[in-house]
Write an enzyme that holds these catalytic residues in place. Structure first.
Site, PDB file in Angstrom:
ATOM      1  N   GLU A  60       1.067  -1.203   0.003  1.00  0.00           N
ATOM      2  CA  GLU A  60       0.025  -0.072  -0.066  1.00  0.00           C
ATOM      3  C   GLU A  60       0.677   1.236  -0.101  1.00  0.00           C
ATOM      4  O   GLU A  60       0.442   2.235  -0.866  1.00  0.00           O
ATOM      5  CB  GLU A  60      -1.036   0.068   1.158  1.00  0.00           C
ATOM      6  CG  GLU A  60      -2.174  -1.124   0.997  1.00  0.00           C
ATOM      7  CD  GLU A  60      -1.705  -2.424   1.343  1.00  0.00           C
ATOM      8  OE1 GLU A  60      -0.686  -2.494   1.638  1.00  0.00           O
ATOM      9  OE2 GLU A  60      -2.481  -3.100   0.940  1.00  0.00           O
ATOM     10  N   GLN A  82      -7.591  -1.809  -0.752  1.00  0.00           N
ATOM     11  CA  GLN A  82      -8.678  -2.866  -0.897  1.00  0.00           C
ATOM     12  C   GLN A  82      -9.511  -2.849   0.093  1.00  0.00           C
ATOM     13  O   GLN A  82     -11.008  -2.961  -0.141  1.00  0.00           O
ATOM     14  CB  GLN A  82      -7.859  -4.119  -1.022  1.00  0.00           C
ATOM     15  CG  GLN A  82      -8.466  -5.236  -1.597  1.00  0.00           C
ATOM     16  CD  GLN A  82      -7.398  -6.400  -1.935  1.00  0.00           C
ATOM     17  OE1 GLN A  82      -6.557  -6.863  -1.273  1.00  0.00           O
ATOM     18  NE2 GLN A  82      -7.557  -6.852  -3.496  1.00  0.00           N
ATOM     19  N   PHE A  83      -9.111  -2.842   1.184  1.00  0.00           N
ATOM     20  CA  PHE A  83     -10.036  -2.607   2.530  1.00  0.00           C
ATOM     21  C   PHE A  83      -9.610  -1.313   3.312  1.00  0.00           C
ATOM     22  O   PHE A  83      -8.527  -1.079   3.165  1.00  0.00           O
ATOM     23  CB  PHE A  83     -10.063  -3.939   3.225  1.00  0.00           C
ATOM     24  CG  PHE A  83     -10.968  -4.918   2.416  1.00  0.00           C
ATOM     25  CD1 PHE A  83     -12.450  -5.019   2.762  1.00  0.00           C
ATOM     26  CD2 PHE A  83     -10.539  -5.811   1.729  1.00  0.00           C
ATOM     27  CE1 PHE A  83     -13.103  -6.031   2.319  1.00  0.00           C
ATOM     28  CE2 PHE A  83     -11.431  -6.793   1.033  1.00  0.00           C
ATOM     29  CZ  PHE A  83     -12.534  -6.820   1.292  1.00  0.00           C
ATOM     30  N   ASP A  84     -10.586  -0.707   4.253  1.00  0.00           N
ATOM     31  CA  ASP A  84     -10.342   0.140   4.970  1.00  0.00           C
ATOM     32  C   ASP A  84      -8.969   0.098   6.071  1.00  0.00           C
ATOM     33  O   ASP A  84      -8.037   0.748   6.271  1.00  0.00           O
ATOM     34  CB  ASP A  84     -11.421   0.288   6.101  1.00  0.00           C
ATOM     35  CG  ASP A  84     -12.247  -0.836   6.348  1.00  0.00           C
ATOM     36  OD1 ASP A  84     -11.655  -1.898   6.412  1.00  0.00           O
ATOM     37  OD2 ASP A  84     -13.460  -0.952   6.049  1.00  0.00           O
ATOM     38  N   HIS A 129     -11.435  -5.603   7.932  1.00  0.00           N
ATOM     39  CA  HIS A 129     -12.327  -5.277   6.764  1.00  0.00           C
ATOM     40  C   HIS A 129     -13.231  -4.597   7.020  1.00  0.00           C
ATOM     41  O   HIS A 129     -14.526  -4.471   6.204  1.00  0.00           O
ATOM     42  CB  HIS A 129     -12.661  -6.650   6.051  1.00  0.00           C
ATOM     43  CG  HIS A 129     -11.544  -7.331   5.593  1.00  0.00           C
ATOM     44  ND1 HIS A 129     -10.443  -8.126   6.312  1.00  0.00           N
ATOM     45  CD2 HIS A 129     -11.341  -7.932   4.297  1.00  0.00           C
ATOM     46  CE1 HIS A 129      -9.829  -8.663   5.508  1.00  0.00           C
ATOM     47  NE2 HIS A 129      -9.997  -8.684   4.242  1.00  0.00           N
TER      48      HIS A 129
END
Lengths: 335, 421
Positions: A60, A82-84, A129
């Site tokens: 990231e 992709q996810f928080d 997630h």
């Protein structure tokens, strides 16, 4: 006008941005052939090529840091996290670089980077997630933070975010990805400024401030309260940094009562910011202290407990009762 | 397991001259551990750095690299020599300015002149540099003015120069962050179909940071036209390179599929050669290269630390003997070019640049108070406008008081505007 899911509206907005501006590039994990884990980028790599829609290594900080370099080069990167809970490895690049470079360079460099983050709970996911990390970013000068609540706003707001010359953290309410609505893709971005809140349900007794996934819940609250003869005005913030306090202030001056709800933990959250700012601005108009309905100050719980963590219709109705001083408040709160 | 056995091996990778002084850490640094698996780092580890000019000034033959500097005749070497003398003089001047209270801080580059000048002069104007805070010689070579070199360190601005005007990003203080920016910029160059190259400058300490590793992953994956230029100056503040890496840092890159080279960072000719090879590889679609310039930071990390607490004086003296400027002088002397006329002219040029820097530094004024609100966003937010107008009104109150004589001197207003310490 087309009926689209919120996910589909985001997809259409990305497609439109790729068509309109050759400098727009998408970067993220699995956004190519898979179309993203939520399929928001579905079909875009097929139609625009791997040069415009780039599958990246799983890193990231690497994605965001690379986007910084692309922005230096004149590109307009749209990043998908992709996810928080996966944004934190990129947190350093976001707060120490992306947010500051325009300021650091005295305005010479712009960072028109959009960072899309599916966020919030309610889908029965595993750890990391279901986070709501918006306060971390809203606390950082230089970043704009926005979130959408319905398909039309998702489409408009994302196009505005991509067109914005400032870096924008764009939170997508993942449990609302499949909500359907009419989308007009010819809406002029200038008709609804990106940082303007909107009154989605007019009312006279209580102002209920919500954003993202809880706007739909807040609408339900207004409906349910109406059955009890209470008129709730629902304000959708849309922009979490800056917050359109003028719209909230105008509403509270009318209603005299304020409830704020968000999924994120309460302590140091946006609810505190709004309560403080509105108290400062509307002290003599308030009939009761502002009340927050939020996630608890615990790590986001396991899926089978999340219904207790997430603010729902009843908890928010209870807060509406409280600011009205109604005795049958479920919580027994007496201020 | 004993605590001591858990400590990292801190043996320096490269002795300046001989092995005797290498494994002689002072009491301030942890002792080496028992032998580690695999080859131990040390003077024999890794390939010998590329060297074209020996410390005694003799020219070494290197069939692989000689063609890359065939155009560097004596005149052009004199130009590099002049750059190195000037940047050293500027570095001394800035250090003095800090000691005199004019600058808040300065990160000296003493000893790294060849690594910075040799690499920076190999670049084209359309290449783009992403650096840390120590690359002031690189900035000089990119055309940054002497005043702009000290602007940040005096605290009158967050950046010294317009990145686009000189082809060099504003330096990052966060270690290694810029390597990703360079990689992204390089990917952009490739997308644009141009043969410009991005160069990332960083130190040996940065090779421990995740960003640098992610940058190498991304650069390799996208075959980005980027040069990773690591100045291994042996120290990350007080921590020796051996605490960062058990093998030469250049060994890291091949694991990512990136060719690497070690070069004598005190040899301006060799640095120029390997940088040109790396740039050429990038321009012609060969992707990234990792350069480890083996050099030595002779001063402190910044003017705030005290290297006598962690540096072995004997090792230090050995590196002083490998001075990058002295060896060019020896070479030029052997060619009959080091005349009094030349050294006089170069010294005069360096003195003039230093005087210019000093005057420029003295001339730097704090920006007006309300500029604190500028450039946070490309268009101001309602919050910032409110805070700006409220603070403007607050400041104006003192001006009025001052005009009325109620607050003689407008003391707080003056304070808000800063001023020299």
């Amino acid at each position: 006008m087309t009926a689209l899911t919120l996910r589909g509206a985001l997809n259409a907005a990305l497609r439109r941005a790729l068509e309109d501006d050759p400098k727009v590039v998408l970067l993220g994990e699995d956004i190519g052939t898979l179309g993203g884990v939520f399929r928001v980028t579905d079909g875009l790599q097929r139609d625009f090529g791997a040069d415009r829609v780039m599958d990246t290594p799983l890193a990231e900080a690497g994605i965001v840091g690379t986007a910084v370099g692309l922005a230096y080069r004149g590109y307009r990167p749209v990043v998908e996290i992709q996810f928080d809970g996966f944004v934190f490895p990129a947190f350093d690049q976001l707060v120490t670089q992306v947010a500051r470079l325009h300021h650091r360079t005295g305005g010479a460099i712009r960072m028109p980077i959009t960072v899309r983050i599916p966020y919030g709970g309610g889908i029965g996911a595993v750890e990391h997630h279901s986070e709501s990390p918006e306060a971390y970013f809203a606390h950082t000068p230089g970043l704009r933070v926005v979130t959408c609540a319905d398909p039309q706003d998702a489409h408009t707001l994302l196009r505005q975010a991509i067109a914005c010359d400032d870096p924008v953290i764009f939170f997508e309410p993942k449990r609302r990805y499949w909500v359907k609505g009419e989308v007009d893709d010819v809406i002029d971005a200038s008709t609804a400024p990106m940082d303007a809140a909107r009154v989605v349900v007019p009312g006279t007794d209580v102002t209920l401030v919500a954003y993202g996934p809880l706007v739909m819940t807040a609408r339900d609250v207004a409906l349910a309260a109406a059955d009890d003869g209470i008129s709730v005005e629902v304000v959708d913030l849309r922009s979490l940094s800056p917050i359109d306090l003028a719209t909230v202030e105008a509403s509270v001056r009318r209603t005299g009562r304020l409830v704020i709800t968000h999924e994120a933990q309460q302590h140091g959250g946006l609810g505190a910011e709004i309560a403080a700012s509105i108290t400062e601005r509307c002290f003599y108009h308030l009939e009761a202290p502002p009340v927050r309905v939020t996630g608890f100050d615990v790590p986001y719980p396991a899926a089978k407990l999340e219904e207790h963590f997430l603010p729902d219709l009843d908890r928010i109705l209870d807060a509406v009762d409280r600011v009205l001083g109604r005795e049958h408040s479920l919580s027994g709160w007496r201020g | 397991m004993l605590r001591s056995e858990l400590r990292p091996d801190v043996t320096p990778h490269t002795s300046p001259a001989s092995a005797e002084h290498v494994a002689a850490p002072g009491d301030a640094v942890p002792r080496p551990t028992s032998p580690a698996p695999g080859p131990a780092p040390g003077p024999g580890a890794g390939p010998a750095p590329v060297q074209l000019l020996a410390p005694d000034g003799t020219r070494r033959t290197d069939p692989e690299h000689d063609p890359w500097v065939a155009d560097l005749d004596d005149d052009r070497l004199v130009a590099l020599y002049e750059d190195m003398v000037v940047v050293r003089r500027l570095d001394f001047e800035a250090t003095a300015l800090q000691r005199q209270g004019q600058l808040g801080l300065w990160p000296p580059l003493l000893g790294q002149e060849a690594a910075q000048v040799g690499s920076a002069r190999a670049l084209r104007p359309d290449d783009f540099v992403f650096s840390s805070y120590r690359e002031n010689a690189v900035a000089w070579c990119r055309g940054v003015s002497t005043t702009d070199l000290v602007r940040v360190w005096k605290g009158t601005a967050a950046t010294g120069w317009d990145p686009r005007a000189v082809g060099m990003a504003t330096p990052t203080i966060i270690i290694g962050a810029q390597t990703l920016h360079a990689t992204g910029y390089a990917i952009g160059c490739a997308k644009d179909g141009v043969d410009s190259v991005a160069v990332a400058y960083f130190g040996d300490g940065a090779t421990s940071e995740g960003d640098v590793h992610e940058a190498m992953v991304f650069a390799a994956s996208y075959r980005a036209p980027v040069v990773f230029f690591c100045q291994n100056n042996q120290w990350a503040i007080s921590e020796p390179v051996g605490l960062q890496a058990r093998r030469p840092v250049a060994d890291r890159a091949p694991g990512y599929g990136i060719p690497s080279v070690r070069v004598d960072g005190n040899d301006v000719l060799a640095v120029t050669a390997v940088t040109r090879v790396a740039l050429d590889r990038a321009r012609t679609g060969g992707g990234p290269t990792f350069v480890e310039a083996v050099t030595y930071r002779r001063g402190p990390h910044t003017t705030s630390d005290d290297p006598t607490r962690y540096v072995d004086p004997a090792v230090h003296e050995q590196w002083v003997a490998l001075d990058p400027i002295a060896r060019v002088e020896r070479y030029l002397a052997s060619r009959g070019r080091l005349t009094d006329e030349l050294t006089g002219a170069v010294t005069a040029r360096a003195d003039a640049a230093a005087a210019e820097m000093r005057a420029g530094c003295h001339g730097l004024e704090p920006p007006p108070p309300l500029s604190v609100f500028d450039h946070v966003y490309t268009t101001p937010t309602s919050w910032l406008e409110r805070q700006r107008s409220q603070y403007a009104a607050y400041l104006a109150m003192f001006d009025e008081d001052s005009a009325d004589g109620a607050a003689p001197g407008g003391a707080r207003g003056t304070d808000a505007r800063g001023g020299d310490r």
